[in-house]
Design an enzyme around this catalytic site. Structure first.
Site, PDB file in Angstrom:
ATOM      1  N   GLU B 143       0.860  -1.388  -0.050  1.00  0.00           N
ATOM      2  CA  GLU B 143       0.238   0.128  -0.146  1.00  0.00           C
ATOM      3  C   GLU B 143       0.966   1.099  -0.353  1.00  0.00           C
ATOM      4  OE1 GLU B 143      -0.632  -2.494   2.089  1.00  0.00           O
ATOM      5  OE2 GLU B 143      -1.857  -3.643   1.044  1.00  0.00           O
ATOM      6  N   HIS B 214     -12.050  -5.788   8.706  1.00  0.00           N
ATOM      7  CA  HIS B 214     -12.314  -5.854   6.713  1.00  0.00           C
ATOM      8  C   HIS B 214     -13.637  -4.419   7.221  1.00  0.00           C
ATOM      9  CE1 HIS B 214     -10.099  -8.647   6.066  1.00  0.00           C
ATOM     10  NE2 HIS B 214     -10.049  -8.933   5.642  1.00  0.00           N
TER      11      HIS B 214
HETATM   12  C1  LIG Z   1      -1.935  -4.713   4.099  1.00  0.00           C
HETATM   13  C2  LIG Z   1      -2.181  -5.575   3.880  1.00  0.00           C
HETATM   14  N1  LIG Z   1      -2.833  -5.611   2.732  1.00  0.00           N
HETATM   15  C3  LIG Z   1      -4.042  -6.159   1.401  1.00  0.00           C
HETATM   16  C4  LIG Z   1      -5.030  -7.400   2.431  1.00  0.00           C
HETATM   17  C5  LIG Z   1      -5.306  -7.781   1.500  1.00  0.00           C
HETATM   18  N2  LIG Z   1      -5.200  -9.492   1.360  1.00  0.00           N
HETATM   19  C6  LIG Z   1      -5.716 -10.394   2.346  1.00  0.00           C
HETATM   20  S1  LIG Z   1      -4.914 -11.839   1.608  1.00  0.00           S
HETATM   21  C7  LIG Z   1      -3.722 -11.088   0.264  1.00  0.00           C
HETATM   22  C8  LIG Z   1      -3.093 -11.842  -0.788  1.00  0.00           C
HETATM   23  C9  LIG Z   1      -1.844 -12.697   0.274  1.00  0.00           C
HETATM   24  O1  LIG Z   1      -0.669 -13.122  -0.451  1.00  0.00           O
HETATM   25  P1  LIG Z   1       0.985 -14.030   0.013  1.00  0.00           P
HETATM   26  O2  LIG Z   1       0.699 -13.098   0.604  1.00  0.00           O
HETATM   27  O3  LIG Z   1       1.423 -14.614  -1.056  1.00  0.00           O
HETATM   28  O4  LIG Z   1      -0.391 -14.870   0.702  1.00  0.00           O
HETATM   29  P2  LIG Z   1      -1.084 -16.736  -0.010  1.00  0.00           P
HETATM   30  O5  LIG Z   1      -3.227 -16.376   0.266  1.00  0.00           O
HETATM   31  O6  LIG Z   1      -0.698 -17.251  -1.044  1.00  0.00           O
HETATM   32  O7  LIG Z   1      -0.921 -17.331   1.111  1.00  0.00           O
HETATM   33  C10 LIG Z   1      -4.549  -9.515   0.189  1.00  0.00           C
HETATM   34  C11 LIG Z   1      -3.722  -8.828  -1.180  1.00  0.00           C
HETATM   35  C12 LIG Z   1      -4.678  -6.886   3.364  1.00  0.00           C
HETATM   36  N3  LIG Z   1      -4.382  -8.220   4.523  1.00  0.00           N
HETATM   37  N4  LIG Z   1      -3.897  -6.559   4.532  1.00  0.00           N
END
Ligand SMILES: Cc1ncc(C[n+]2csc(CCOP(=O)(O)OP(=O)(O)O)c2C)c(N)n1
Ligand SMILES: [Mg+2]
Lengths: 472, 412
Positions: B143, B214
């Protein structure tokens, strides 16, 4: 400007020859080695040299004595480092996808019973995932996240840690909780946010936590746990310095390759490295961050190459190979405790077999056949099972029996937790501060009066103690 | 309080259901059914409720249910009023605005996490295909990176529209917004550069089960920052016009979109390009006895509450949508309170140091308005706590609490 006295500046001659100069002064045209025009020369560095004399460059030294790159060899070749010219860091594997041992030095360090226990942990997670995913579809819980395809990363890493080691998770590591002794009822109490949930019904499903098991409660914002893990590791290090009778402990922290794009990830690695913190950073690189494939997440050699950049001992491992993940973590823990402590980074390569969460339909951004191919090609549970079968400690019957009994247990825990009361309404006001503030006490009373006045408008019956919990 | 249908809308917003059965072996048959007595869902309305009923978006007077109602809006430019309308929900209206902006101005860029496939709330669907990956793209998951990047692009003459996936995740970018976007023009002075081309969009607010991360409505953190324009639309028609205004505006704008409305709020939206005025409140309903000031989703609850209060108490209530929360339209609010003498401010965010505090303080500070006050300005807002999963129905303002406070200020 205190640091100036200690800094070790470069000889001006080097810059004059143009052989080496700070990247910031390099212009876009890189084919020539012309020195920069005088006004672009790094004046601060020259001035620094005049004032800083305690550390000097030996004449004719082969190495540059910059404080920031202590053993950089002089070169007359103007050459940019091209990441593409480097081979990707290798991926360590002990057992291949057929369950066959490929590392000749590999010897299992667990008894048969211990292996079976960990296998059952993985199986339990995967069966619970199926049940809960479906429960969400039925509206029984609001949300769920499965870890299908990534069970080995969590179970095998956790199995190589000591129970008193401290853990910070992301959210797809239910296997860590299971391995450490989280009961099915513990999972279910959290998922149903009932009065037995230590999170007091405040958190979304899958945001587990356990003080007893030394696992901090999961927080949704990504990567925030990583610098915290470094700080927690520093705390363990200092506490052991102050009291050597405390057993040596490490912190392990988990994160996705997507989360590794957050600033907090970079801050965490750098702080852990500079303060020599006994922390193991465990990346689950599963190819996706929701819909974003790794190709749009980064252009370097995965997450592992970043560890190297921060001066951290790093390894990449086949995340679907239970034995490799366990062995790598075991060694990482030893290393993390060496020389008074240091960070280690593990990048476990795997694949997110399911949707990101129950809120996601991954076929909107990836082909079904991609997923099907992966499932056919490799699966961490199937792989360990093959290894166990080849060793003669597991068979078809045991598999069937295990699956059936686990499913029974999951459903039993499910039903019990679902019937439990919700925590008292009062819990919404508590723990904001250690003590309720006068303002919060007043708000609690206000809510109490309101519920009294409009009893038809609220359903307080699911909550332990009803509206009376707001008294006191 | 959140209706079951809007809960469903939220999960649907993220995923067409059923798709995943094929991935995971179905276990549905083996999950024991639960007796109705034990069924607990998140924040549903109780059976005998008269006030806390689910919002009926298909009949609420706050939405334009006919083309006539939509085109009758006096804020629309004449060519739009003579044009056509289309039924849209809020995410489609946002998508429509983004599409118009991308088409009319080639300096517009749209990016953020998961934006290319349409975004987790589908606001950016088809934009990458239509306008190309150079202008509509996924960013890495950062972000602070997204907003720093957007500010830089804005400073060099582009009009970036950056998406933060949830308002709850904007905090890593706080420095970029507070110290950079907001102060860019001020510190550049006579050099004349700014980050005014910047628009930040983020879904906000409760949905019934969003819990700590959320559900947040962090608008007050931004209204404290001079230099940012902070906006929250209440409906699809408003969302389209306010978003286009924000994109065209030369001030950095932060738009908080109540995510519960993405699918739930459907109305006729003019198909043409139009901007609605920023920093201008709208009187949604005139009245003479109490002024209710709000913005975003709670407006629907205010409307239901005041309807009941008018019926029960024989009074007449004025309803004002701030729309832009900062810099806000003080004149419209003052004018109304000078007429009614009573005021209630309603928002989802925590009551402490919230927008209600600012509105109430401004009202009592204005000598002419102060003299007309018949009762203290009341606030109905979230309690001074975080946004817990199981207790949303008790925490967020609902019809009963608003109704009760209307009564209170009247009976003072
Ligand atoms: C600071 C923040 N930005 C956005 C999100 C929304 N979000 C939740 S999970 C995710 C993807 C995370 O991907 P990764 O770290 O590769 O983990 P995976 O889900 O693949 O296990 C996003 C964008 C969040 N939880 N926190
Ligand atoms: Mg990932």
């Amino acid at each position: 400007m205190k640091s100036l006295r200690l800094s070790r500046p470069p000889p001006a001659a080097l810059f004059r020859r143009g052989a080496l100069r700070p990247a910031s002064t390099l212009s876009a045209s890189t084919s020539t080695a012309r020195p920069p025009p005088p006004h672009q020369r790094p004046r601060p560095a020259l001035q620094q040299r005049r004032h800083a004399s305690s550390l000097s460059q030996r004449p004719d030294a082969k190495y540059l004595m910059f404080p920031g790159a202590v053993k950089s060899q002089f070169s007359h070749e103007l050459r940019f480092v091209q990441p593409s010219a480097h081979e990707a860091l290798p991926t360590y594997r002990a057992v291949d996808q057929h369950g066959v041992v490929v590392d000749p030095s590999f010897a299992p360090d667990l008894s048969d019973e211990e292996v079976v226990k960990l296998y059952r942990d993985m199986l339990t997670v995967s069966i619970m995932d199926v049940v809960m995913f479906d429960a969400q579809r039925q509206g029984r819980v609001s949300f769920y996240m499965v870890s299908a395809g990534e069970e080995a990363v969590s179970v095998a890493t956790a199995s190589a840690l000591a129970p008193e080691d401290v853990i910070f998770c992301q959210y797809r590591e239910q296997g860590v909780f299971k391995q450490r002794g989280f009961e099915l009822s513990d999972f279910m109490n959290q998922l149903f946010a009932n009065h037995k949930d230590p999170g007091k019904g405040r958190n979304m499903p899958v945001h587990y936590g356990s003080r007893e098991l030394n696992i901090h409660t999961i927080s949704s914002p990504l990567a925030t746990q990583l610098p915290q893990a470094a700080g927690a590791a520093y705390a363990l290090k200092v506490q052991r310095m102050q009291d050597p009778s405390v057993p040596p402990r490490v912190v392990a922290t988990y994160f996705g390759e997507g989360a590794a794009s957050e600033g907090d990830f970079h801050a965490a690695l750098n702080m852990a490295a500079t303060r020599s913190c006994p922390v193991i950073f465990i990346c689950r690189n599963n190819g996706y961050a929701i819909s974003t494939p790794t190709l749009e997440q980064y252009r370097g050699d995965g997450i592992a190459s970043r560890g190297v950049g921060y001066g951290i001992d790093t390894i990449r491992v086949d995340g679907n190979d239970f034995w490799a993940v366990r062995e790598v973590t075991r060694r990482a823990r030893e290393m993390a405790l060496q020389d008074g402590g240091k960070p280690v980074l593990i990048e476990a390569m795997t694949y997110r077999v399911s949707h990101h969460s129950t809120s996601d339909d991954s076929f909107a951004y990836r082909a079904r056949v991609e997923v099907e191919d992966w499932k056919r090609r490799d699966n961490p549970i199937a792989r360990l099972r093959k290894w166990m079968e080849a060793k003669g400690i597991w068979d078809e019957n045991q598999e069937r029996e295990a699956r059936e009994s686990i499913r029974r247990d999951v459903l039993k825990a499910f039903s019990e937790a679902e019937r439990e009361k919700k925590p008292p309404i009062r819990a919404m006001f508590e723990d904001v501060y250690e003590e309720l503030t006068p303002e919060l006490q007043e708000q609690m009373k206000q809510l109490r009066r309101h519920l009294e006045k409009y009893p038809e408008e609220y359903d307080v019956s699911p909550f332990e103690g009803g509206k009376e919990s707001l008294d006191k | 309080m959140t209706s079951p249908s809007s809960l469903r809308a939220f999960s649907k917003a993220l995923a067409p259901r059923g798709a995943s059965r094929r991935l995971l072996r179905a276990a549905s048959s083996s999950i024991p059914a639960l007796s109705p007595a034990h069924r607990r869902s998140y924040s549903t309305h109780p059976p005998n409720a008269k006030l806390n009923l689910p919002t009926d978006y298909s009949t609420t007077p706050l939405l334009a249910h006919s083309p006539h109602a939509a085109l009758g809006n006096p804020e629309l430019p004449p060519e739009v009023r003579n044009g056509t309308t289309k039924r849209m929900n809020l995410f489609q209206a946002v998508n429509d605005a983004l599409s118009i902006a991308l088409a009319e101005d080639e300096s517009v860029l749209v990016f953020g996490e998961d934006v290319a496939f349409g975004g987790v709330f589908r606001c950016t669907g088809k934009l990458a295909e239509t306008y190309g990956g150079d202008r509509v793209f996924n960013t890495p998951l950062t972000e602070q990176g997204i907003l720093g990047f957007a500010i830089g692009a804005a400073a060099q003459g582009m009009r970036p529209v950056a998406e933060i996936q949830f308002a709850d995740y904007v905090y890593p970018a706080f420095d970029q917004l507070v110290n950079e976007a907001a102060k860019f023009r001020y510190r550049d002075g006579a050099c004349g550069r700014s980050a005014g081309g910047l628009t930040v969009r983020m879904p906000c607010g409760g949905v019934g089960h969003g819990a700590l991360y959320h559900s947040q409505s962090p608008e007050a953190l931004f209204t404290h920052i001079p230099g940012l324009r902070v906006i929250m639309p209440r409906s699809p028609l408003q969302a389209k016009g306010l978003l286009l205004a924000a994109i065209r505006s030369n001030d950095p704008c932060v738009i908080l979109e109540p995510k519960i409305l993405y699918r739930a709020a459907v109305e006729q939206v003019p198909t043409g390009a139009y901007a609605l005025p920023l920093s201008k409140a709208e009187v949604l309903k005139e009245g003479s006895d109490v002024t209710v000031v709000s913005y975003g989703q709670p407006l629907y609850k205010c409307e239901a509450a005041l309807r009941q209060a008018e019926k029960d108490l024989g009074v007449s209530v004025e309803l004002i949508d701030l729309r832009t929360i900062y810099p806000w339209d003080r004149e419209t609010v003052f004018r109304s309170v000078r007429k009614t003498g009573r005021c209630l401010v309603v928002h989802e965010a925590m009551v402490n140091a919230g927008v209600g505090a600012e509105v109430a303080a401004a009202i009592q500070e204005d000598p002419e308005t102060f003299l007309r006050l018949e009762a203290p300005v009341a606030r109905v807002a979230g309690f001074s706590i975080h946004t817990p999963l199981m207790y949303e129905a008790f925490n967020l303002p609902d019809v009963a609490r608003i109704y009760d406070n209307i009564k209170k200020v009247l009976e003072y």
